[in-house]
Design an enzyme around this catalytic site. Structure first.
Site, short mmCIF file in Angstrom:
data_model
loop_
_atom_site.label_atom_id
_atom_site.label_comp_id
_atom_site.label_asym_id
_atom_site.label_seq_id
_atom_site.Cartn_x
_atom_site.Cartn_y
_atom_site.Cartn_z
NE ARG A 2 -16.65 0.14 27.16
CZ ARG A 2 -15.63 -0.35 26.47
NH1 ARG A 2 -15.67 -0.36 25.14
NH2 ARG A 2 -14.57 -0.81 27.09
CB CYS A 11 -0.97 0.02 1.19
SG CYS A 11 -1.99 -1.46 1.29
NE ARG A 36 -17.83 6.38 28.18
CZ ARG A 36 -16.96 5.38 28.32
NH1 ARG A 36 -15.72 5.50 27.84
NH2 ARG A 36 -17.29 4.27 28.95
#
Length: 261
Positions: free
Chosen positions: A246, A105, A249
């Site tokens: 979460r 890449c 978050r």
């Protein structure tokens, strides 16, 4: 889930108190895969979605590409054996070769990969994007889709999502197996994953990132942390990586343009 767990007598400590109790332990079995009558690999896994795991492993290792490549699949659940008859694979032995180091890449991004990864993995071209709230919703779903983890503390889980809905789900003692099971489930369902999200309970290593790239999934949401090599690969392969997800978050590490407020 009687086939996926067993009970084990343990001595449980709570402060100075010691008590013998019966605890639930997740099962681990060796699954031996044969392709065209040749033994290919033995995977340590949970005894769940065994055929999907087999198909996903064969896809991600380059043995098969489309459903028509598979002629027959047979599973012996007692001895944990799977036999697949399919399209002849001319590079069958080479595909199971050892790891090697390659610069890929451009811009000196080095990565460890299987020999066939250099041929199979290409940058993701999907322009698929999701709302930030949708990413939170997947993280919340992942947290709620952990009944076996809550019972045993011994498995990883994951899923494929689209438009805020979980399309496929899976779990296993091995995080690599979770991705192979999802890949195999999509393969069986003739489901293209180019405009989908994968959400996952574990951390994101370079090997996990390569599996996501092989599945052509543009967005990966994980509860755990990514490694620096995984993020280098994600940038080069145009994959959005979200970690520490979460309910409200998360961290967006790469290709943030796919996440819309």
């Amino acid at each position: 889930m009687p086939n996926e767990t067993v009970t084990h007598s343990i001595l449980k400590a709570n402060g100075p108190q010691l008590d013998w109790i019966e605890d639930t332990v997740v099962r681990e079995v060796p699954l031996t895969i044969h392709y065209n009558r040749e033994e290919i690999a033995t995977l340590l896994c949970s005894p769940f979605q065994t055929e999907e795991l087999t198909l996903g492993f064969l896809i991600n290792e380059g043995f098969i590409q489309i459903p028509e490549d598979v002629y027959e699949i047979r599973h012996d659940p007692l001895d944990h054996l799977v036999w697949v008859e399919g399209k002849p694979c001319l590079l069958q032995k080479e595909l199971m070769s050892k790891r090697f180091v390659s610069a890929c890449c451009g811009k000196s991004r080095a990565s460890f990969c299987f020999a066939n990864d250099a041929l199979m993995v290409k940058p993701v071209t999907s322009t698929y994007s999701i709302l930030l709230q949708e990413a939170y919703d997947y993280a919340k779903f992942l947290q709620s889709y952990l009944p076996l983890f809550q019972e045993t503390g011994g498995i990883h889980s994951g899923g494929v999502g689209n438009r805020g809905e979980a399309v496929l789900t899976s779990y296993d003692i091995g995080r690599h197996n979770v991705f192979d099971k999802l890949s195999g489930s999509a393969f069986r369902s003739h489901l293209s994953l180019e405009n989908h999200v994968i959400f996952f309970s574990g951390r994101v290593s370079s090997e996990i990132l390569l599996k996501v790239a092989k599945m052509k999934v543009p967005i990966l949401i994980a509860r755990g942390a990514p490694t620096d090599m995984a993020l280098s690969q994600a940038t080069a392969l145009n994959i959005t990586v979200i970690g520490f997800a979460r309910e409200q978050r998360l961290n967006i590490y790469t290709c943030s343009e796919r996440i819309i407020r």
